[in-house]
Each structure stands twice: as C-alpha cells, then as structure tokens.
Design an enzyme around this catalytic site. Structure first.
Site, PDB file in Angstrom:
ATOM      1  N   ASP A  49      22.094  40.216 -54.829  1.00 53.65           N
ATOM      2  CA  ASP A  49      22.288  41.561 -55.357  1.00 53.65           C
ATOM      3  C   ASP A  49      20.976  42.157 -55.865  1.00 53.65           C
ATOM      4  O   ASP A  49      20.649  43.314 -55.575  1.00 53.65           O
ATOM      5  CB  ASP A  49      23.339  41.564 -56.466  1.00 53.65           C
ATOM      6  CG  ASP A  49      23.154  40.421 -57.454  1.00 53.65           C
ATOM      7  OD1 ASP A  49      22.142  39.699 -57.380  1.00 53.65           O
ATOM      8  OD2 ASP A  49      24.039  40.250 -58.316  1.00 53.65           O
ATOM      9  N   PHE A  50      20.198  41.350 -56.596  1.00 63.24           N
ATOM     10  CA  PHE A  50      18.917  41.826 -57.125  1.00 63.24           C
ATOM     11  C   PHE A  50      17.951  42.178 -55.998  1.00 63.24           C
ATOM     12  O   PHE A  50      17.314  43.238 -56.016  1.00 63.24           O
ATOM     13  CB  PHE A  50      18.301  40.750 -58.025  1.00 63.24           C
ATOM     14  CG  PHE A  50      16.902  41.077 -58.497  1.00 63.24           C
ATOM     15  CD1 PHE A  50      16.703  41.873 -59.612  1.00 63.24           C
ATOM     16  CD2 PHE A  50      15.794  40.593 -57.822  1.00 63.24           C
ATOM     17  CE1 PHE A  50      15.423  42.181 -60.047  1.00 63.24           C
ATOM     18  CE2 PHE A  50      14.509  40.893 -58.250  1.00 63.24           C
ATOM     19  CZ  PHE A  50      14.328  41.686 -59.362  1.00 63.24           C
TER      20      PHE A  50
END
Length: 390
Positions: free
Chosen positions: A236-237
C-alpha cells in the site's frame, strides 16, 4: 562550558522543538478532522456519469462477522460496480460465504476467483492478481475482508477522486465493539493513528494504509499492474509512493474505514501493531529515532528534562500538565472521529488511553528485537527499503 554541557544544551533544544512540533500536529489534526470528516454525500445527476468500480475482496478463512461485513458491499448506493472475491485456497470456507451472498443479491455483479497467482512474495497481491486482471472498470477499490461499508461510502470516495487525484483512501477506524480490546482499538485508531493520518493528509505526506483504497486502474497498469508491488509486504505504501512520484495526489475520504474483524483480542491487536512497526522501520529507518519520541509519556519525560535544564522549571509539574493536555486533546479528536456517542464512558477511556500509552514503548522495543514478520501461516524477513523474503 564543557562539551557535556553543550551536548545537553543541544539535546534539550531538540526535544523542545520536537515537542512543539507534536503539539502543532495535535492542533492541525483536530481542526482538519472537524473540517474533513463525515461530510454529507448525495448521489446527484452527473453529466459525465459515474465511473465504474471493481471491488477486490481478498479473503482467507471465515470469522463471525465476515458475512455481515461482505453484505454491506452488496447494498451500497452506487450505480455501477462489480465485486471480485479473491480466494487463494479452493477449499476455503469463505467461498461458501461469497456464494450465499451471490444467491441473495443476484442483481449485483460479482465473481469468485480461486487459486491465486504466484507473482511475488506478497500473499495479498498473489490472491488479488486474477481478480485485478479481470476488472472491467477504470477504478479499483481494494478492500480488506474486515471492512464494513455504509450505503454512501463508495460514492463519497469516488467524489474525492478529482482530476489530479490518483488514490482515495479511508482513515482507519473501528466499529463499536464490546470489551476492553474493542475499547483499546478504538482509542488507538481514534487518537494516535488518527492524529498522524490526518496531519499527513493535510501536509500531503504519504501515510496511506491499504485496508480500503480507491485507485485509478490505468495508473497501476502504467507500472506493470499490482504484480509490480508484490516484492513488498507494505504494498500500500509503495503503491501510493509510485503515484506521488509521478505527480498524482492521494487524499483521504470523509468517511473512516470501519474495521469489524471477528477477532477482537488484545494480543492480536498488539501483534498487528508490532508488524506495522517492523514495516515502518524497514521502509523508513528514521522511524527508529522519531517514533518512540512521538509517544506522550516518552516525549513528555524528555521535554520535562529539557525545560528543567534550560529554564529551571519544575519537571514534574511540566510532565503532569503535558500528559493532562495531551489526554484532553486525544478525547476531543476521538469524539470528532466517532461523530456520535462513544460506546464506552470516560473512565473506560482513561484506562484504555493509559494502557495504550504505557504499552507503546514495549511494543516498539519488542518489534525491534524480533524483526521477522508472521503473516497468518507465513514468516517473512524484511530488507532495508521494505523488500521482503519468505
């Protein structure tokens, strides 16, 4: 003046500057929460039409809340979307839950993808890969199995997807749940997590979590699809970073993500926090220095020593006032994020708040002492930069 005095003087100045910065974050988060969260959303006529959304639901196993959580995705007030259930094991009982919902809501387009793919080390990416490739719409919503949706949540997220925005994510929060573990989760996500999340969004800093995120599919395809992020556990990051590196904005929607996992236990919650610490340390090594100082009790003690050294103030009185004001700011922020009556009284909040603050340094140290990450039945080792090995 001795070198030791200069060292203590410099350290004290640093602590006070950092302490002041944390209070600015406090104030910004409270103001921004009041401005940003819980806006009213309506489905209005749109000349261009609303874009279609493919919802990816990676599932593994069944918990007591799974059926009711998934059902909220079948009752949303949005004109065009499809649900892709992604289930790695063909014998997983989650398949039966998905089929029951398909039978109950035949008018909602949904498909079940089993078997997964082997595109990298990340099990979530492997699980979603087939469902992603078969997506028929320009927007992709990646949503964890424990998320509940309100009828207008997807509409709210789509409305935030303006021309310069590539990703809309929801701020993590929790549904109202009983017991001390439920209180502890709500206190954490409504105070420490919310404070950083909101301030980061206001300052355009990547603080994205992937439990509920709406993304432009073409922007993912430009870098090779979701498989390009399968070498990371914190996909996600890095997905959000790939967008910001290309000049796209990411933004938080006005509705928090309502987590409602069927497992609500203190040890499970703390294991989750330790896993996140390990990921942050691997991705952002400065976490080793700044994260412990961000906690109320640690920062207060350091700042109390600093004001005593620089200004000869009473450190005990300073420390107590620091904790008291921090506590009230957290109560205000939690009340704004909840946007309604909290499921516990002020005494329960005090106990939960003290327990969380006292455990934070312990959780951080324990995470550092055992850097390996256990994710369900698998174990991973992280390299600097966030790349993972099983």
């Amino acid at each position: 003046m001795t070198p030791l005095w200069y060292a203590l003087y410099s350290l004290s100045v640093f602590f006070l500057i950092f302490w002041s910065g944390k209070w600015i974050v406090h104030i910004l988060a409270i103001i921004y929460a009041k401005y940003r969260l819980h806006r009213k959303t309506q489905l209005l006529p749109n000349e261009k039409g609303y874009p279609g959304v493919t919802i990816l639901k990676p599932l593994m196993g069944v918990d007591p809340n799974l059926f009711s959580n998934l059902e909220t995705f079948f009752t949303m007030n949005y004109p065009l979307y499809e649900i892709h259930f992604c289930i790695e094991d063909e014998n997983d009982p989650a398949i039966m839950v998905a089929r029951r919902l398909q039978d109950k809501y035949p008018n909602v387009t949904s498909k079940i993808f089993t078997g997964g793919s082997n595109v990298g080390v990340n099990p979530k990416i492997n699980n979603m890969h087939q469902g992603y490739k078969e997506g028929n719409h320009p927007l992709i919503l990646i949503s964890d199995s424990g998320i509940r949706m309100k009828e207008d949540t997807l509409l709210d997220m789509v409305n935030h997807m303006t021309d310069n925005v590539g990703l809309v994510h929801q701020m993590p929060f929790t549904c109202d749940r009983g017991g001390f573990a439920g209180t502890l989760e709500k206190v954490y996500f409504g105070t420490a997590q919310a404070r950083i999340y909101l301030a980061a969004d206001l300052l355009n800093i990547n603080c994205h979590t992937g439990m509920s995120a709406l993304i432009r599919k073409n922007l993912i395809d430009e870098v090779g699809g979701i498989g390009a992020f399968s070498c990371y556990l914190a996909e996600d990051f890095f997905l959000a970073k790939s967008l910001t590196d290309r000049g796209w904005k990411i933004t938080v929607s006005s509705q928090p993500a309502w987590q409602n996992s069927g497992i609500c236990q203190i040890q499970f919650f703390q294991a989750r926090l330790r896993r996140w610490v390990k990921l942050r340390v691997a991705m952002l090594p400065l976490t080793l220095l700044f994260e412990p100082l961000s906690e109320c009790l640690v920062l207060g003690a350091c700042s109390a020593g600093a004001v005593n050294f620089l200004l000869n103030w009473d450190p005990i009185l300073f420390y107590l006032v620091h904790i008291l004001v921090w506590f009230f700011c957290d109560w205000i922020l939690l009340s704004i994020v909840q946007n309604g009556t909290l499921p516990f009284n002020k005494f329960d909040f005090v106990i939960g708040w003290i327990f969380r603050e006292a455990c934070s340094p312990y959780i951080f140290v324990k995470a550092l002492l055992n850097p390996k990450i256990r994710w369900r039945s698998r174990t991973y080792k992280l390299k600097w930069g966030g790349i993972a090995e099983e």
